[in-house]
Enzyme design. Sequence first.
Site, PDB file in Angstrom:
ATOM      1  N   ASN A  19     -17.362  -9.041  12.008  1.00 33.73           N
ATOM      2  CA  ASN A  19     -17.869  -9.957  13.030  1.00 33.73           C
ATOM      3  C   ASN A  19     -19.372 -10.124  12.887  1.00 33.73           C
ATOM      4  OD1 ASN A  19     -19.522  -8.980  15.567  1.00 33.73           O
ATOM      5  ND2 ASN A  19     -18.283  -7.224  14.919  1.00 33.73           N
ATOM      6  N   SER A  67     -18.052  -1.346  23.446  1.00 36.86           N
ATOM      7  CA  SER A  67     -18.779  -2.586  23.744  1.00 36.86           C
ATOM      8  C   SER A  67     -18.376  -3.716  22.796  1.00 36.86           C
ATOM      9  CB  SER A  67     -20.282  -2.324  23.613  1.00 36.86           C
ATOM     10  OG  SER A  67     -21.003  -3.485  23.928  1.00 36.86           O
ATOM     11  N   GLY A 101     -23.585 -11.767  17.016  1.00 39.58           N
ATOM     12  CA  GLY A 101     -25.020 -11.976  17.266  1.00 39.58           C
ATOM     13  C   GLY A 101     -25.405 -11.799  18.724  1.00 39.58           C
ATOM     14  N   CYS A 149     -27.019  -2.861  16.415  1.00 38.99           N
ATOM     15  CA  CYS A 149     -26.256  -4.062  16.095  1.00 38.99           C
ATOM     16  C   CYS A 149     -26.713  -4.620  14.750  1.00 38.99           C
ATOM     17  CB  CYS A 149     -26.426  -5.121  17.181  1.00 38.99           C
ATOM     18  SG  CYS A 149     -25.482  -6.602  16.813  1.00 38.99           S
ATOM     19  N   LYS A 195     -19.621  -5.686  27.029  1.00 40.21           N
ATOM     20  CA  LYS A 195     -20.392  -6.322  25.962  1.00 40.21           C
ATOM     21  C   LYS A 195     -21.895  -6.099  26.174  1.00 40.21           C
ATOM     22  CE  LYS A 195     -21.380  -9.267  22.647  1.00 40.21           C
ATOM     23  NZ  LYS A 195     -21.128  -8.874  21.244  1.00 40.21           N
ATOM     24  N   THR A 222     -20.761  -0.966  13.787  1.00 45.40           N
ATOM     25  CA  THR A 222     -20.057  -1.492  12.606  1.00 45.40           C
ATOM     26  C   THR A 222     -20.839  -1.258  11.305  1.00 45.40           C
ATOM     27  OG1 THR A 222     -21.061  -3.621  13.088  1.00 45.40           O
ATOM     28  CG2 THR A 222     -18.814  -3.278  13.881  1.00 45.40           C
ATOM     29  N   ILE A 231     -19.707   5.317  15.580  1.00 45.33           N
ATOM     30  CA  ILE A 231     -20.686   4.446  14.950  1.00 45.33           C
ATOM     31  C   ILE A 231     -20.525   3.003  15.420  1.00 45.33           C
ATOM     32  CG2 ILE A 231     -20.909   5.777  12.818  1.00 45.33           C
ATOM     33  CD1 ILE A 231     -18.826   3.963  11.500  1.00 45.33           C
ATOM     34  N   GLY A 285     -14.925   4.172  15.874  1.00 49.31           N
ATOM     35  CA  GLY A 285     -14.738   3.606  14.542  1.00 49.31           C
ATOM     36  C   GLY A 285     -13.314   3.740  14.063  1.00 49.31           C
TER      37      GLY A 285
HETATM   38  C1  LIG Z   1     -16.079  -8.531  17.893  1.00 50.89           C
HETATM   39  C2  LIG Z   1     -16.930  -7.313  18.062  1.00 50.89           C
HETATM   40  C3  LIG Z   1     -18.052  -7.358  18.886  1.00 50.89           C
HETATM   41  C4  LIG Z   1     -18.844  -6.226  19.068  1.00 50.89           C
HETATM   42  N1  LIG Z   1     -19.924  -6.298  19.888  1.00 50.89           N
HETATM   43  C5  LIG Z   1     -20.656  -5.175  20.133  1.00 50.89           C
HETATM   44  C6  LIG Z   1     -21.714  -5.192  21.069  1.00 50.89           C
HETATM   45  O1  LIG Z   1     -22.005  -6.192  21.728  1.00 50.89           O
HETATM   46  N2  LIG Z   1     -22.420  -4.044  21.248  1.00 50.89           N
HETATM   47  C7  LIG Z   1     -22.131  -2.876  20.579  1.00 50.89           C
HETATM   48  O2  LIG Z   1     -22.794  -1.862  20.790  1.00 50.89           O
HETATM   49  N3  LIG Z   1     -21.108  -2.842  19.697  1.00 50.89           N
HETATM   50  C8  LIG Z   1     -20.378  -3.958  19.463  1.00 50.89           C
HETATM   51  N4  LIG Z   1     -19.325  -3.898  18.584  1.00 50.89           N
HETATM   52  C9  LIG Z   1     -19.068  -2.634  17.861  1.00 50.89           C
HETATM   53  C10 LIG Z   1     -17.988  -1.795  18.557  1.00 50.89           C
HETATM   54  O3  LIG Z   1     -18.376  -1.429  19.860  1.00 50.89           O
HETATM   55  C11 LIG Z   1     -17.680  -0.533  17.728  1.00 50.89           C
HETATM   56  O4  LIG Z   1     -18.848   0.270  17.650  1.00 50.89           O
HETATM   57  C12 LIG Z   1     -17.244  -0.853  16.302  1.00 50.89           C
HETATM   58  O5  LIG Z   1     -16.444  -2.019  16.275  1.00 50.89           O
HETATM   59  C13 LIG Z   1     -16.460   0.298  15.665  1.00 50.89           C
HETATM   60  O6  LIG Z   1     -15.317   0.630  16.413  1.00 50.89           O
HETATM   61  P1  LIG Z   1     -13.847   0.028  16.107  1.00 50.89           P
HETATM   62  O7  LIG Z   1     -13.605   0.222  14.639  1.00 50.89           O
HETATM   63  O8  LIG Z   1     -12.920   0.798  16.974  1.00 50.89           O
HETATM   64  O9  LIG Z   1     -13.918  -1.425  16.453  1.00 50.89           O
HETATM   65  C14 LIG Z   1     -18.522  -5.018  18.381  1.00 50.89           C
HETATM   66  C15 LIG Z   1     -17.383  -4.972  17.575  1.00 50.89           C
HETATM   67  C16 LIG Z   1     -16.578  -6.090  17.418  1.00 50.89           C
HETATM   68  C17 LIG Z   1     -15.366  -5.983  16.540  1.00 50.89           C
END
Ligand SMILES: Cc1cc2nc3c(=O)[nH]c(=O)nc-3n(C[C@H](O)[C@H](O)[C@H](O)COP(=O)(O)O)c2cc1C
Length: 301
Positions: free
Chosen positions: A66, A18, A69, A127, A42, A189, A187, A239
């Site tokens: 990021n 997402s 919000g 979040c 998203k 972030t 996880i 992650g």
């Molecule tokens: C720009 C950005 C926007 C994100 N928006 C959401 C979101 O709307 N909902 C959500 O559950 N996670 C959101 N995440 C978290 C990611 O889905 C993911 O859990 C997190 O980034 C860890 O994975 P990654 O290291 O592969 O990015 C967002 C991450 C990024 C970088």
Amino acid sequence: MDVALGRLRLSNPILVASGTFGYAREMQQLVDLSRLGGIVPKTITAEPRIGNTPWRTVETSAGMLNSIGLDNDGIEAFVQHHLPYLSSLPTPTIVSIAGRTCDEFIEMVRRLDGLEGVAAIELNVSCPNVSGGVDMGTDPTLCEQVVAGCRAACEVPIIAKLTPNVTDIRAIARAAEAGGADAISAINTCLGMAVDWRRARPLLGNVMGGLSGPAIKPIALRAVYQIAEAVRTPVIGIGGIASLDDVMEFVVAGASAVQIGTANFYNPSATMAMLDGLPGALAEIEATSIQEVIGTLKTDP
Ligand SMILES: Cc1cc2nc3c(=O)[nH]c(=O)nc-3n(C[C@H](O)[C@H](O)[C@H](O)COP(=O)(O)O)c2cc1C
């Protein structure tokens, strides 16, 4: 390569996370969407949100911060404008939602239940960039309440997405399981920040934000391992996953599937390369299915 996440069946374990893949339409020219195991668009909220003040993203040495919000147009706009396209794809869509209260989560689940194209619902109780939802991911009692409430309010499978920003993620995972989650994704972030020392100002408008990308992979692996040890509910690892080796590491540590996030930004075809290589990786360890590899990590001396 097919996997079972509770009541949710997927043709393969490679999903997109997402917030990193828009509402999929944006990515159709870069990725063969039909090959993905699942798409998590998203996160949507009950009402439209304009999100946080800029800057909302910052590059870091091994990932990004990021503080978007939960900028989104709200559930009705999603149902009207994005769901028809998503439901036209052969790939299952897991709709990500965030509520400010338990009742708001339940209302949203009711609205989505039974709509064509909603294969499952992921509860974003994690979040770090908004108040409200994150509280439910840090308090086991609230987490169980929201998962149980959503589970009772709909027919579709429910996935609880957890935050790493807690002392003991196992307690939250147990709560999600007690609430009846079909799967647990982990996880979201890691809370972090970046500073411009010359101006003595934070780089993010929201001061703090969520760290993602390769920097958090070891934290995510640890979380997945701990959750898989603590519960019987299938775990979706997220992650810092950027390569097929990363995917296999998460599966061995206990993940039944994975979601790819930040890698989509700098290598949009990362998921395609993982799918191309997956049968070869299974053959290399003489496994005939992903199922055989899940949680096979040996920790004895
Ligand atoms: C720009 C950005 C926007 C994100 N928006 C959401 C979101 O709307 N909902 C959500 O559950 N996670 C959101 N995440 C978290 C990611 O889905 C993911 O859990 C997190 O980034 C860890 O994975 P990654 O290291 O592969 O990015 C967002 C991450 C990024 C970088």
